[in-house]
Scaffold this motif. Sequence first.
Motif, PDB file in Angstrom:
ATOM      1  N   ARG A   2      13.315  -4.052  -2.777  1.00  0.00           N
ATOM      2  CA  ARG A   2      11.733  -4.162  -2.348  1.00  0.00           C
ATOM      3  C   ARG A   2      11.770  -5.443  -1.119  1.00  0.00           C
ATOM      4  O   ARG A   2      10.984  -5.167  -0.191  1.00  0.00           O
ATOM      5  N   ASN A   3      12.141  -6.553  -1.654  1.00  0.00           N
ATOM      6  CA  ASN A   3      11.894  -7.831  -0.716  1.00  0.00           C
ATOM      7  C   ASN A   3      12.693  -7.403   0.645  1.00  0.00           C
ATOM      8  O   ASN A   3      11.929  -7.867   1.838  1.00  0.00           O
ATOM      9  N   ALA A   4      13.736  -6.598   0.826  1.00  0.00           N
ATOM     10  CA  ALA A   4      14.429  -6.328   1.970  1.00  0.00           C
ATOM     11  C   ALA A   4      13.482  -5.644   2.819  1.00  0.00           C
ATOM     12  O   ALA A   4      13.209  -5.689   4.179  1.00  0.00           O
ATOM     13  N   ASP A   5      12.608  -4.788   2.077  1.00  0.00           N
ATOM     14  CA  ASP A   5      11.676  -3.819   3.037  1.00  0.00           C
ATOM     15  C   ASP A   5      10.593  -4.259   3.415  1.00  0.00           C
ATOM     16  O   ASP A   5       9.979  -4.033   4.283  1.00  0.00           O
ATOM     17  N   MET A   6      10.291  -5.664   2.664  1.00  0.00           N
ATOM     18  CA  MET A   6       9.072  -6.614   3.195  1.00  0.00           C
ATOM     19  C   MET A   6       9.435  -7.689   4.269  1.00  0.00           C
ATOM     20  O   MET A   6       8.667  -8.275   4.581  1.00  0.00           O
ATOM     21  N   LYS A   7      10.706  -7.500   4.624  1.00  0.00           N
ATOM     22  CA  LYS A   7      11.233  -8.911   5.136  1.00  0.00           C
ATOM     23  C   LYS A   7      10.565  -8.949   6.549  1.00  0.00           C
ATOM     24  O   LYS A   7      10.483 -10.073   6.877  1.00  0.00           O
ATOM     25  N   HIS A   8       9.938  -8.117   7.241  1.00  0.00           N
ATOM     26  CA  HIS A   8       9.515  -8.183   8.460  1.00  0.00           C
ATOM     27  C   HIS A   8       7.998  -8.536   8.489  1.00  0.00           C
ATOM     28  O   HIS A   8       7.331  -8.650   9.410  1.00  0.00           O
ATOM     29  N   ASN A   9       7.444  -8.734   6.993  1.00  0.00           N
ATOM     30  CA  ASN A   9       6.166  -9.036   7.002  1.00  0.00           C
ATOM     31  C   ASN A   9       6.114 -10.225   6.279  1.00  0.00           C
ATOM     32  O   ASN A   9       4.948 -10.273   5.325  1.00  0.00           O
ATOM     33  N   THR A  10       6.591 -11.334   6.231  1.00  0.00           N
ATOM     34  CA  THR A  10       6.530 -12.360   5.442  1.00  0.00           C
ATOM     35  C   THR A  10       5.770 -13.536   6.265  1.00  0.00           C
ATOM     36  O   THR A  10       5.835 -14.705   5.899  1.00  0.00           O
ATOM     37  N   CYS A  11       5.377 -13.281   7.575  1.00  0.00           N
ATOM     38  CA  CYS A  11       4.540 -14.176   8.131  1.00  0.00           C
ATOM     39  C   CYS A  11       3.364 -14.421   7.546  1.00  0.00           C
ATOM     40  O   CYS A  11       2.785 -13.725   6.720  1.00  0.00           O
TER      41      CYS A  11
END
Length: 209
Positions: free
Chosen positions: A107-116
């Motif tokens: 799940r976190n890998a799928d979110m990694k581009h939206n951690t700003c």
Amino acid sequence: MTWKQKVIDDQYGGNAEQFETAFAEAVTEGNLQAVHWDDLIVDATTLTHVKNAGRELIKINLGYLPPNDVMMPYEPYLRALIQNYWNHSMAEDEFLEQLDDHLKLIRNADMKHNTCQTYDPAIINKYHKTFVPYGYAVRSRLANFLGYVPQLEHSLIAEMWMRDIMSDETYRLPDEIAPDDMRALTLIKYREVLLADGQQAADASPLLG
């Protein structure tokens, strides 16, 4: 002795810290096979009969299947967990704990581009110009499933995902919640925790499946 302790003893001379460092580096690189696992973990790359079971667990617990390039680096380890459990080499409570931890990595890998913390102005500008006719329908749909209207700082990219899906005239979202919705809701919930409590808390937050 658990399978994890066996790997630590056999491959790392009992050095748990070295094992954890190698594991973290492998996850960061998106390549779990970079770690020198024992035979069970290495053989996971050939456990093709477990692939469907692994993906079913991902879908059940996340509510959707992430893109293949997100899942694939983590699947060998997931298959090994399942195989170990099926072989009665792991207790159910240990399996479920390890499974939850590993699925959160996916799940976190799928979110990694939206951690700003904030999105680039160009992305915000694109939001206001791309598939605008679908904007109200998307926000209404997400609000219906969430039970509230999300803040844009949490839902911007999720809404853009859903606008793109709705713009496809060959596909119609069902009235009930769908995997596409679950991915969008996952991003919204992840960013809510991220912006309130930081990435560590977001990475540890519950799965929605």
